[in-house]
Design an enzyme around this catalytic site. Sequence first.
Site, mmCIF file in Angstrom:
data_model
loop_
_atom_site.group_PDB
_atom_site.id
_atom_site.type_symbol
_atom_site.label_atom_id
_atom_site.label_comp_id
_atom_site.label_asym_id
_atom_site.label_seq_id
_atom_site.Cartn_x
_atom_site.Cartn_y
_atom_site.Cartn_z
ATOM 1 N N SER A 188 18.976 56.448 71.955
ATOM 2 C CA SER A 188 19.589 55.223 72.387
ATOM 3 C C SER A 188 20.599 55.060 73.222
ATOM 4 C CB SER A 188 19.648 54.382 70.951
ATOM 5 O OG SER A 188 20.528 54.974 70.353
ATOM 6 N N HIS A 216 12.896 52.911 71.395
ATOM 7 C CA HIS A 216 13.048 52.704 72.750
ATOM 8 C C HIS A 216 11.804 53.393 73.671
ATOM 9 C CE1 HIS A 216 17.109 51.203 72.268
ATOM 10 N NE2 HIS A 216 17.254 52.130 71.178
ATOM 11 N N LYS A 248 12.796 45.139 70.372
ATOM 12 C CA LYS A 248 13.181 45.705 71.458
ATOM 13 C C LYS A 248 12.010 45.293 72.604
ATOM 14 C CE LYS A 248 16.550 48.398 69.832
ATOM 15 N NZ LYS A 248 16.992 49.704 68.848
HETATM 16 C C1 LIG Z 1 17.639 49.564 67.513
HETATM 17 C C2 LIG Z 1 17.242 50.381 66.999
HETATM 18 C C3 LIG Z 1 16.952 50.569 65.628
HETATM 19 C C4 LIG Z 1 17.247 49.660 64.850
HETATM 20 O O1 LIG Z 1 16.221 48.709 64.812
HETATM 21 P P1 LIG Z 1 16.568 47.110 64.414
HETATM 22 O O2 LIG Z 1 15.303 46.236 64.525
HETATM 23 O O3 LIG Z 1 17.195 46.449 65.627
HETATM 24 O O4 LIG Z 1 17.249 47.059 63.202
HETATM 25 C C5 LIG Z 1 16.655 51.960 65.055
HETATM 26 N N1 LIG Z 1 16.364 53.054 65.643
HETATM 27 C C6 LIG Z 1 16.975 53.183 67.027
HETATM 28 C C7 LIG Z 1 16.920 54.384 67.771
HETATM 29 C C8 LIG Z 1 17.341 51.847 67.508
HETATM 30 O O5 LIG Z 1 17.809 52.043 68.882
#
Ligand SMILES: *Cc1c(COP(=O)(O)O)cnc(C)c1O
Length: 395
Positions: A188, A216, A248
């Site tokens: 990330s 991602h 995302k």
């Molecule tokens: C953003 C993210 C999460 C968390 O997801 P949310 O829906 O924002 O709680 C989990 N794993 C990774 C790798 C992330 O980047």
Amino acid sequence: MHRTAVPQSLPEFLAAQLGRIERSNQLRRRRGFSAMDGPRLRDAAGRDLRLFCSNDYLGLAAHPQLRAAWAQGVARYGVGSTSSQYINGHSCEISAFEEELAAYLGYPRALLFGSGYLVNTGVIDALVGKPDHIISDALNHASLIDGCRLSGARVQRYAHADLAAAAAALAACGAAGQRMLISDGVFSMDGDVADLPGLAALAAAHQAWLMVDDAHGLGVLGPQGRGSFAAQGLGVEQVPVLTGTLGKSFGVYGAFVAGSADLIEYLAQVTRSVIFTTALPPALVASLRVALSLVQQADEARAHLQGLIAHFRAGLAALGLPDTGSQTPIQPLLVGSEEAALALSAALLERGFWVTAIRPPTVPPGTCRLRITLSAAHARTDVEDLLQALQQIMR
Ligand SMILES: *Cc1c(COP(=O)(O)O)cnc(C)c1O
């Protein structure tokens, strides 16, 4: 967490902790905004800014069809789900979305969660415990780390992306207990893609269960944006536990785990972070169903995004700035210290760009950065303007 030998009063404790955070330039501030339309927003101070640090990779967060789907859902269901999925919160939107999502991913079943944090902490805790082993990449997301802690299993972190180190850790597990191998699909904060075939081969050789968090990669990589596992030719056989967020590239909110029918049935029976929490609002889930069909059809947006990534990287090289090699929309600009990251972020803000500085504990000490992200909602000129601003600042 800093601990002292003698008990402190709560005010003493808080003053000491806040002082420590501030002195290390790690104080976090939440910049507010009052209006938002994709990558364009107005901050609380009334400045119009272009956003280059969100995870809205396909530009869906402001999509008119998603706005309409959410609004129609509100008209039909109201705004709240009013309880857990196990009481009365399981709207038919949820079962429909789970089926559609599983079909899209090529997995037998999927289970919807409130967020990626909830899915990762809950799933790890549901699958392993005290006598078991977890082998985890050193740069895995905090939600995976917290799931490891919560589970009580023995955790070995291997050096980032080092398959030999992961193999050594697996070999050292001994005969007792289950083994779980856990990695981000796309990391990330660096944007690099995990060698999933390599991890899958290790898991098979050591009878370990592979879990991949593709927060991602989903929507961005692979055919129809199915993710980093699909981009590398894998499926449920090699990646039996797949998680992802819908906040995302899907542009909305929520998260899921996908796997075999039995995995999902088991998780649906025991996972505390889906049982003991309020279900996502039905109107939101209705918009997720539309987001899924948009993600599936977003080849043009993905091609545009890849063009922006190539353009940005070429621009960085032309400015003599280091290229980290990331081929994903996550383009970190490493600057080292907290002060340098804050100064660069502030200089960009002055020029109309919102790029938040990333500091420990989100990244390891000494690797502070601007985590620049690109979105299909950006135009080529947005990227050119950002590069020009970087040139002015770095000169
Ligand atoms: C953003 C993210 C999460 C968390 O997801 P949310 O829906 O924002 O709680 C989990 N794993 C990774 C790798 C992330 O980047």
